[in-house]
Motif scaffolding. Structure first.
Motif, mmCIF file in Angstrom:
data_model
loop_
_atom_site.group_PDB
_atom_site.id
_atom_site.type_symbol
_atom_site.label_atom_id
_atom_site.label_comp_id
_atom_site.label_asym_id
_atom_site.label_seq_id
_atom_site.Cartn_x
_atom_site.Cartn_y
_atom_site.Cartn_z
ATOM 1 N N UNK A 56 -0.348 2.767 12.790
ATOM 2 C CA UNK A 56 0.058 1.587 11.988
ATOM 3 C C UNK A 56 -0.941 1.337 10.525
ATOM 4 N N UNK A 57 -0.635 1.326 9.670
ATOM 5 C CA UNK A 57 -0.996 1.600 8.765
ATOM 6 C C UNK A 57 -1.942 -0.200 8.251
ATOM 7 N N UNK A 58 -3.048 0.050 8.453
ATOM 8 C CA UNK A 58 -3.694 -0.860 8.876
ATOM 9 C C UNK A 58 -3.956 -2.085 7.731
ATOM 10 N N UNK A 59 -3.348 -2.015 6.999
ATOM 11 C CA UNK A 59 -2.880 -3.046 5.898
ATOM 12 C C UNK A 59 -1.863 -3.567 6.305
ATOM 13 N N UNK A 60 -2.377 -4.763 6.244
ATOM 14 C CA UNK A 60 -1.178 -6.179 6.611
ATOM 15 C C UNK A 60 -0.985 -6.941 5.325
ATOM 16 N N UNK A 61 0.224 -7.697 5.343
ATOM 17 C CA UNK A 61 0.419 -8.651 4.481
ATOM 18 C C UNK A 61 0.705 -9.821 4.576
#
Length: 310
Positions: A56-61
């Motif tokens: 998972x990319x560890x930047x969320x919106x």
């Protein structure tokens, strides 16, 4: 001058008045768009990251409204070590559970936005610094889920469609919300309660207001004045920084109100400083206190911080 902006959250506050004990309220971010750091933790409650966390990319919106918090997060698609697997999505049937209610995530495998990954996981062929196409997952949650996300107590399940080919359970943790697309002019609320924290910061300049001040028990015999300081640090300013606050406001206890004044006005800083204090004071007249019903009065004042480059 290139400005990098950081928003730690709106600073809200309460002022507690006559004959009552004070209480501190938690700060709440304003409605709008944010980014945050997201991780997927083991379902056993250990707080350790799941073995699936690196995909998972560890930047969320996060988009906040009065009633909802829409969470969007990203998973590598395809998984580099298994490019022929999971063609209909790296993860399927993703759902988050809040207070016993399940919220299903919508999946987008068409747009495939590229994201940078910050963790190496040899099993999946993911390396720190890789920029990979992703599957987009969005789920609309209740607004009051923010504290649970920060604590890492929101449970989630997903069918991992690569290698494992089974349903995996996680806890989702989202921290460090930062406003998206912020401009040079911002507003922050100063909470008038007991605790004092540094809550407003900019990478090029830092403006620190007390997150909370308390007037204690108000006097009906003499005017009540609380003096506070706003700290400013500036480096390579190359412009003028203006900090302002309204001169008046109103506190409330149920349907009762109590007026206050704020002497801060508008103050400016135009030179680099390692630490400058700008002074203001909250005032409540003895006459107003004498006329007010006993109660626990709370209120909010908003500081505006504006930067103008030369």
């Amino acid at each position: 001058m290139k400005l990098r902006k950081f928003l730690s959250g709106a600073v809200t506050a309460a002022l507690f008045g006559t004959m009552m004990c004070s209480t501190v309220f938690a700060a709440e971010p304003a409605n709008g768009s944010y980014t945050g750091e997201i991780h997927f933790l083991n379902a056993n409650g250990s707080g350790n990251k799941s073995m699936c966390d690196p995909i998972f990319c560890h930047e969320a919106d996060v988009v906040l409204t009065d009633d909802s918090a829409e969470l969007t997060f990203y998973v590598a698609y395809p998984i580099p070590a298994f490019p022929d697997q999971g063609t209909d999505g790296t993860v399927l049937d993703v759902a988050l559970t809040v207070d016993g209610t399940e919220y299903k995530a919508e999946s987008d495998i068409t747009t495939k936005p590229e994201k940078e990954f910050d963790t190496t996981a040899a099993l999946f062929g993911v390396n720190e610094g890789d920029v990979l196409p992703t599957q987009v997952l969005s789920v609309e949650l209740p607004r009051d889920v923010l504290d649970d996300l920060e604590a890492g107590t929101v449970s989630a399940s997903a069918y991992v469609n690569v290698v494992m080919n089974s349903t995996q359970n996680f806890f989702v943790k989202v921290t460090d919300l930062q406003a998206s697309g912020s401009t040079a002019e911002e507003t922050k609320d100063m909470q008038i309660t007991a605790d004092v924290e540094k809550t407003i910061s900019q990478p090029s300049y830092t403006v620190t207001v007390p997150s909370a001040v308390s007037m204690g028990t108000l006097s009906a015999e003499k005017d009540n004045v609380y003096v506070y300081a706003v700290d400013v640090e500036a480096e390579d300013l190359n412009g003028e920084l203006s900090i302002s606050a309204p001169g008046t406001g109103s506190l409330a206890s149920g349907e009762q109100t109590l007026a206050f004044t704020n002497s801060f006005g508008t103050q400016t800083v135009s030179e680099d400083t390692a630490g400058r204090k700008l002074s203001g004071s909250i005032g409540i007249t003895a006459e107003a206190v004498a006329a007010a019903a006993a109660g626990n009065y709370t209120g909010t004042t908003t500081f505006s911080i504006t930067y103008a480059a030369n």
